[in-house]
Structures are given as C-alpha cells and as structure tokens.
Design a protein around this motif. Structure first.
Motif, short mmCIF file in Angstrom:
data_model
loop_
_atom_site.label_atom_id
_atom_site.label_comp_id
_atom_site.label_asym_id
_atom_site.label_seq_id
_atom_site.Cartn_x
_atom_site.Cartn_y
_atom_site.Cartn_z
N ARG A 163 0.61 -1.23 0.06
CA ARG A 163 -0.21 -0.10 -0.01
C ARG A 163 1.29 1.39 0.00
O ARG A 163 0.15 2.13 -0.03
N ILE A 164 1.91 0.98 -0.26
CA ILE A 164 3.09 2.59 -0.14
C ILE A 164 2.49 3.48 -1.24
O ILE A 164 3.06 4.32 -1.14
N PHE A 165 2.01 2.93 -2.24
CA PHE A 165 1.83 4.06 -3.73
C PHE A 165 1.22 4.26 -3.49
O PHE A 165 0.21 4.62 -4.25
N VAL A 166 0.03 3.89 -2.18
CA VAL A 166 -1.87 4.27 -1.92
C VAL A 166 -1.57 5.84 -1.84
O VAL A 166 -1.17 5.90 -1.42
N GLU A 167 -2.55 6.14 -2.74
CA GLU A 167 -3.11 8.07 -2.31
C GLU A 167 -4.06 8.47 -0.63
O GLU A 167 -4.63 7.35 -0.62
N GLY A 168 -3.96 8.93 -0.27
CA GLY A 168 -5.18 8.72 1.17
C GLY A 168 -4.53 8.52 2.19
O GLY A 168 -3.18 7.86 2.20
N GLU A 169 -5.30 8.38 3.39
CA GLU A 169 -4.57 7.45 4.43
C GLU A 169 -3.90 6.86 4.51
O GLU A 169 -3.39 6.66 5.19
N GLU A 170 -4.49 5.59 3.76
CA GLU A 170 -4.33 4.57 3.96
C GLU A 170 -2.95 4.05 3.72
O GLU A 170 -1.94 3.87 4.18
N ALA B 281 0.47 3.28 5.76
CA ALA B 281 1.37 2.85 5.28
C ALA B 281 2.80 3.00 4.91
O ALA B 281 3.70 2.49 5.87
N ARG B 282 3.13 4.19 4.01
CA ARG B 282 4.25 4.73 4.54
C ARG B 282 5.13 5.30 5.88
O ARG B 282 6.68 4.75 6.19
N GLY B 283 3.95 5.80 7.03
CA GLY B 283 4.39 6.05 8.06
C GLY B 283 5.06 4.98 8.65
O GLY B 283 6.33 5.39 9.17
N PHE B 284 4.15 3.80 8.70
CA PHE B 284 5.16 2.30 9.22
C PHE B 284 6.31 2.33 8.83
O PHE B 284 6.89 1.37 9.50
N LEU B 285 6.60 2.13 6.94
CA LEU B 285 7.97 1.33 7.00
C LEU B 285 9.31 2.60 7.60
O LEU B 285 9.39 1.97 7.39
N ILE C 54 2.62 17.75 -13.03
CA ILE C 54 1.42 16.73 -12.19
C ILE C 54 0.61 16.70 -11.16
O ILE C 54 -0.61 17.52 -11.37
N SER C 55 1.90 16.97 -10.41
CA SER C 55 0.93 16.66 -9.09
C SER C 55 1.72 17.55 -8.23
O SER C 55 2.72 17.53 -7.52
N GLN C 56 0.61 18.33 -7.32
CA GLN C 56 1.42 19.32 -6.19
C GLN C 56 1.21 18.53 -4.75
O GLN C 56 2.62 18.50 -4.15
N GLU C 57 1.52 17.58 -5.21
CA GLU C 57 1.48 16.54 -3.75
C GLU C 57 2.17 16.44 -3.66
O GLU C 57 3.32 15.42 -2.46
N ILE C 58 2.78 15.41 -5.28
CA ILE C 58 4.49 14.95 -5.20
C ILE C 58 5.65 15.90 -4.49
O ILE C 58 6.09 15.60 -3.97
N ARG C 59 5.23 17.36 -5.39
CA ARG C 59 5.62 18.30 -5.28
C ARG C 59 6.13 18.41 -3.53
O ARG C 59 6.82 18.81 -3.77
N SER C 60 5.33 18.25 -3.27
CA SER C 60 4.78 18.87 -1.52
C SER C 60 5.93 17.94 -0.50
O SER C 60 6.36 18.00 0.57
N ARG C 61 5.23 16.35 -1.18
CA ARG C 61 6.69 15.17 -0.18
C ARG C 61 7.65 15.64 -0.97
O ARG C 61 8.60 14.89 -0.15
N SER C 62 7.74 15.95 -2.46
CA SER C 62 9.28 15.90 -2.49
C SER C 62 10.32 16.74 -1.44
O SER C 62 11.57 16.79 -1.16
N TRP C 63 9.43 18.15 -1.13
CA TRP C 63 10.25 18.34 -0.28
C TRP C 63 10.37 18.84 1.17
O TRP C 63 11.29 18.31 2.26
N ASP C 64 9.14 17.18 1.64
CA ASP C 64 9.14 16.91 2.81
C ASP C 64 10.96 16.08 2.68
O ASP C 64 11.66 16.02 3.77
N GLY C 65 10.72 15.11 1.61
CA GLY C 65 12.10 14.58 2.00
C GLY C 65 13.61 15.12 2.01
O GLY C 65 14.73 14.58 2.73
N LEU C 66 13.37 16.59 1.28
CA LEU C 66 14.65 17.27 1.73
C LEU C 66 14.66 17.40 2.70
O LEU C 66 16.18 18.59 2.94
N ARG C 67 14.29 17.88 3.78
CA ARG C 67 14.48 18.10 4.80
C ARG C 67 15.61 17.26 5.30
O ARG C 67 15.85 17.94 6.35
#
Length: 661
Positions: free
Chosen positions: A205-212, A216-220, A279-292
């Motif tokens: 489920r790591i690729f699923v968008e939304g809460e689930e 899943a990503r938080g667990f990993l 294409i996706s602002q959600e992807i951009r936001s997650r990328s910035w979060d990873g760059l932290r």
C-alpha cells in the motif's frame, strides 16, 4: 485461632501495664461476639458499614458459601468486587468449584459489558488474580463475545501485546470493509504499530494515495529501526525503489520513505526532481518534505530560487521546514543567509516564514528585523514580529517591548509581547502590564497575570489584586493563587471569604501547588463545604501536613472531615500518634470514633483491646463495624505475638548490630 486460647489483656492501661494486673478474657467468646455483630450489620443500609461487616465475616465464617452468594448480590459494587476477589483468589481449591464458576460467569459479563466502568472492574480482577496466559484468554473472550465496545476493547488489549498476536487482530481488521469499525480501529492502530509482521501489508500500500497510503509509508519509516535489522530492511526497500524506475510517483514515495530513514544520498536525485514535478502538487510537497534531511549547501544553492519564490501551500511550508530543521541542527550560515534574503522578499508569505523561523531559532541578530516588521500593516506579520521579539528578549529590552505594547491595537500582538516580557522576567516589566491585566481579552489577561506572578516580586501583587473581583470565577481563583505566592501572609487574611467560594477543582490546583502555604488549605478544610472541603483535606494528607491535620481533627465541626483528618494522621504516623487516636475514642461523633478505632486497631498495643471492645456496644453501626474489624486485628496480633513496633523502635532494631560472641 485455637479454640481454648486465653489471652491476657492489659486492660489497666491501653499502652502499658503488667500482665498480672489484667484479667484473662476468653478469645472464643470475643470472636463469637464479633461474629454476631457482623451478621447483624450485614443488613445495614450504609454500604460503608456493610463493607466492614463483610470483611469481618470473611475472617470468621468457616463455611463461606452463603456469604459469597450474598456478597455477589449486594447492591454495593465494592462488596461485589471484594467477594469476587476472595473467590477468585481461591479458585484452585476443590471446594470452591461452584463459587468460582459463578464468579467467573459474573466476571465474563463485566468484561463483555458496553459500560467502560464495568469492563474496568472486570479487568482489575483479571490482572489481580490471573497469570499472563489466563489474562490473554479473557482478552480473547472480550474480543469475540462482548458488546461492540467490549470487542473493540478486547482487540485493543490484544494489539497492545504486540507481535504475531497483535498482527492477527490488525490483519483481520484491515481486511474488513473500509467503513467498518474494525477496519477504522486497525488503521488507527497501524499509526503506532512498528513490528515486522506488518511489512508486507505496508509494501503493498505504499503507493496508495490517501490515509491508508500515508499510514503504510509511516509504518515503513518506523519499522525495523534496530541497526542490524534496519540495514537488511533498507536494502530491501532500495531494491523496490530501483524496480519502479518507470513510475515516478511510486518511486518518489519510496524515496520519501528512504530519506526519512536516513538514506538520503541514494534518493536525493529523485527528491530534487520531485519538487519540479508539474503534474501533482502532492508529489512536490512530499519531495520538499523528503529534502528536509539533506544537508548539502550546493543542493540548497540550486533550490534558492524555488525557495524564495514558491508560495504554494504545502510546498512553501515544506521548503521552509527544511531551513528550520537545518538551522536548528547546525546553525548553517548558508541557511541563515537564505532566511535573511527571504525576510526582504516582496512576497508577504515568504517574509512571514522567515520571521517565524528566526523566532524559532531565537536568533538575536534578527532583532532589527523583528523591530522593522512591527511596522507592517498586516496583523499576522506583527504577531510574527512580536513572537520574534519575545523569543530573543533579554534584560535591557523591557522598555522596547513596553513601548510596542503601549502602541499596539491588536490583542493577538499584545499577547506575544507580554510573553516576551515574561521571558525577561525582571521587576522592570511590572509597570508595563498595568493595562493588559484588566484586558477584555481573556487570554491576554491570563498571560499578564502569569507573567506578573513569574517575577516573584511582591510589588506585582498590586496589579494582580485588580483581578480579585473579576466576573470570571476561574480568573478570580487564579488571582488569589498568585497572590498567595507573592504575599502569603498579607493575602491569607483577605482570602478567608473568597476561599470558601472556590470549587473543588480549584482547591485541587492549590493543593498541588507547592508554593501555596498549607495554612490556606487548612482554612478551607476547616470552614469550606462539600467537595472543596474534602479536596483541601486530601491536599493536607498528600502533603503530610501533620500539624494542620491535627488542627482539623481537633477543631473542624464537620465530623466526616475531622474523621478524615484523623485517618490521614494515622496513615502517616502509624503507631507514633497513639495518644491522638485515644483522644478520638472519646469523641461523640460516630465517624471520628470509628476512625480512631480503626487507627488503634491497626497500630495500637493489644492492651487497648478493652477500649475497642466498648465500641461493639456503641449505638452507631459504623462504630460497631470498625470495632469488629479492629478486634479481629488485635486478636490476630496477640496470637502471633506480633505487637507492631513504632517507627522509632523499628529504626533502632534495624540499626542494631549483633555483638560478636
């Protein structure tokens, strides 16, 4: 106790006398008298009396079957639980088989109940009387047979055990329909679950968008953090990462996980590409979060334009969170330089982010920046500037903050400035608070009072006194509390009336506050009413304020409070205050005499039994009930030769060394 045992009681003096001076009494006769008294009192309407009588009968009755049956049907929950506990503690005895079956049936109903209080009672009994394996069986029963709330409670208990058993519950819940209670509970539990059993589920489920997908990503990110296990796990994640080269969103999600696990070098390129992903602002936001997690100044330089111009929600916050983390961690000059550039940006949201981070960093060189921002027309900017001033304020800045406070029209900005004055904390801040202490804004008023009290100076009481008649009772209670801190002696005389108007929860705050003089609690314990009076007494007991408790015992007109004070003295002093307990035996109020009998029964010399026996004839059931139990305690000590030493005697005995032979 042997039937024919004759006990020589030292009736001439309850504390000391010779055996020859006292007559011998028949123990069997005394026991029969106590038994008769307890049987009579078992039908009393007062639960407190029945509890004591029930305990006496438990100690005396040879055949307890009828007693257990009656106890299980009693309306008082304490007696029910006492009975259940007594039965369950003997559940391995063959003769207890029928009683145990009944008790466990009741226990099952408690655990399966929809009422949280009943489940709590049941779980208390389970934990007290069953081993870990048996407890597990009860939890499984709850999860399978209980009410919906009980099943949820049972599942939570099983999940709390961790490991394969927890995963079995989680896995079953995750397989249920998304709208079901079980599925929602399992998802919530997965937010903190970090054991390897959940690995396959999360990877699927790591690729699923939304809460689930987020869960899943938080667990990993959390799972397998032990160094030996982490290396193997991260190697497997990197393998997955490399496999999805053609699917950028999936690859980015794995890059984010690896970055949050510290594997930034392997995924930095993907994250930098992600911030440009149109294409996706959600992807951009997650990328910035990873760059932290990046600590490379060259990467920072390349991202400069995007950081200083991007005002999209989510992306801007992620970019500046990177600067904040990095600045807090190392104070990197390149980060500070970029923040300075941001503070001069034409874009207000960018300037705001820079101000907030400089405040978080407590960056004193930014003082001029904060001062300049206090002239901004937008309230939100001035709040950020005031928070910055508050963060870097030090002695010598009193006038600076006071001037801004005097000119500022908005309460939200004033609140930040008052906090800044509090961070300085010198006596020079006191005059600046004379207008905010009576503000119509409650938060500003409360903070002003807190800051005034924080100075620790008696002159602050002048302004705090303005709140003694505030229309808000909670504000009044706070004001009196702070005044008692600053000027306890002067305040106590004025406090006598307002003290009696405090609510129980407000008295508890006073009781827990070590700065409050015990005299204030004594005042409420003596003159207060209801729960507030009881809260004051509890506070004195918790503080072991023995002199105050003695005053309450001797002077309080409320018999229950006086009795509670005596019980509090006994809890702390034990055998060291026997003379006080003897005074209680002479009091007419039934609760006080009962408390005294209880104390003497627990800590008195066996010679006091004669006085205890007098209680068996008292007109008040509570006194007779306490006398019954006290008598049994004394007889047991006498038979075993276990006269309890005083604390002083015990200390001497412990420190005594054997002489060499």
């Amino acid at each position: 106790m042997p039937r024919a045992l004759l006990l020589t009681l030292l009736l001439a003096s309850p504390l000391s006398a010779s055996a020859e001076e006292a007559p011998a009494l028949d123990v069997e006769k005394i026991q029969a008298r106590v038994l008769s008294t307890c049987k009579e009192l078992l039908g009393n309407t007062d639960p407190a009396v029945r509890r004591l009588a029930f305990q006496g009968l438990l100690a005396l009755e040879a055949d307890k079957g009828a007693l257990f049956e009656r106890g299980l049907k009693d309306a008082d929950l304490v007696i029910q639980d006492l009975t259940l506990g007594e039965i369950l503690s003997q559940r391995k005895a063959r003769e207890m088989k029928a009683s145990v079956a009944t008790a466990e049936e009741i226990l099952g109903k408690l655990l399966e109940s929809s009422e949280a209080s009943e489940r709590a009672r049941g779980l208390g009994l389970v934990k007290a009387h069953y081993d870990a394996k048996a407890q597990l069986g009860w939890y499984e029963r709850m999860a399978k047979l209980g009410s919906p709330d009980a099943r949820a409670h049972g599942r939570a208990l099983l999940m709390g055990l961790g490991g394969k058993r927890a995963w079995a519950i989680l896995k079953a819940g995750l397989a249920e329909a998304p709208e079901s209670r079980e599925h929602k509970e399992a998802l919530e539990a997965m937010k903190t679950f970090d054991e390897p059993e959940g690995m396959d589920w999360a990877l699927e489920r790591i690729f699923v968008e939304g809460e689930e997908g987020e869960i899943a990503r938080g667990f990993l990110v959390r799972a397998q953090r032990e160094p030996k296990k982490a290396a193997k796990f991260e190697k497997a994640l990197l393998k997955h990462y490399l496999k999805v080269d053609g699917d950028f969103p999936k690859r980015l999600n794995l890059a984010w996980v690896l970055a949050n696990r510290g594997q930034i070098k392997e995924v930095e390129r993907t994250l930098k590409a992600g911030v440009r992903y149109r294409i996706s602002q959600e992807i951009r936001s997650r990328s910035w979060d990873g760059l932290r997690h990046v600590r490379d100044t060259e990467t920072l330089r390349k991202m400069r334009t995007r950081i200083l111009t991007n005002v999209r929600e989510g992306e801007m916050e992620g970019a500046f969170a990177w600067l904040s983390d990095w600045g807090k961690e190392t104070g990197e000059p390149a980060v500070l330089k970029m923040l300075e550039e941001a503070s001069r940006s034409e874009r207000r949201p960018i300037r705001l982010q820079a101000l907030r981070i400089f405040a978080e960093l407590k960056h004193r060189p930014s003082l001029e920046l904060f001062k300049a921002a206090m002239s901004e027309p937008e309230e939100v900017m001035r709040v950020a500037a005031a928070e910055g001033l508050a963060a870097v304020a030090k002695p010598g800045d009193e006038k600076l903050l006071a001037d801004y406070l005097r000119r500022e029209p908005k309460d939200s900005v004033k609140l930040a400035l008052v906090k800044g004055l509090g961070n300085i904390g010198t006596p020079e801040i006191i005059p600046a608070l004379q207008f905010t202490i009576t503000s119509r804004d409650r938060a500003l008023k409360v903070e002003s009072a807190r800051v005034l009290e924080g100075t620790g100076k008696p002159q602050a009481a002048l302004y705090l006194g303005m709140l003694k008649r505030d229309p808000d009772p909670e504000i009044r209670a706070m004001a009196w509390r702070y005044l008692l801190h600053l000027k306890p002696k002067d305040t106590l005389d004025d406090f006598k009336g307002p003290a009696l108007l405090l609510k129980a929860e407000e008295v508890k705050v006073l009781a827990d506050d070590k700065k409050i003089d015990e005299a204030a609690l004594e005042l409420i314990a003596l003159k207060g009413e209801g729960d507030a009076q009881r809260a004051a007494l509890d506070g004195l007991i918790a503080r072991a304020a023995l002199t105050r408790l003695l005053t309450v015992f001797e002077a309080c007109a409320h018999e229950e409070i006086a009795a509670g004070a005596l019980r509090g003295i006994a809890a702390h002093r034990q055998a060291a205050s026997l003379s006080t307990y003897m005074q209680g035996l002479k009091r007419e109020q039934a609760p006080v005499r009962a408390a005294a009998i209880n104390a003497v029964g627990l800590y008195g010399a066996v010679g006091a039994l004669g006085l205890i026996l007098e209680g068996l004839d008292h007109r008040e059931p509570l006194v007779r009930a306490e006398a019954s139990l006290a008598t049994l305690r004394m007889l047991a000590r006498a038979e075993g030769g276990e006269e309890k030493p005083t604390k002083k005697q015990a200390s001497k005995k412990k420190g005594r060394k054997k002489k060499p032979r």
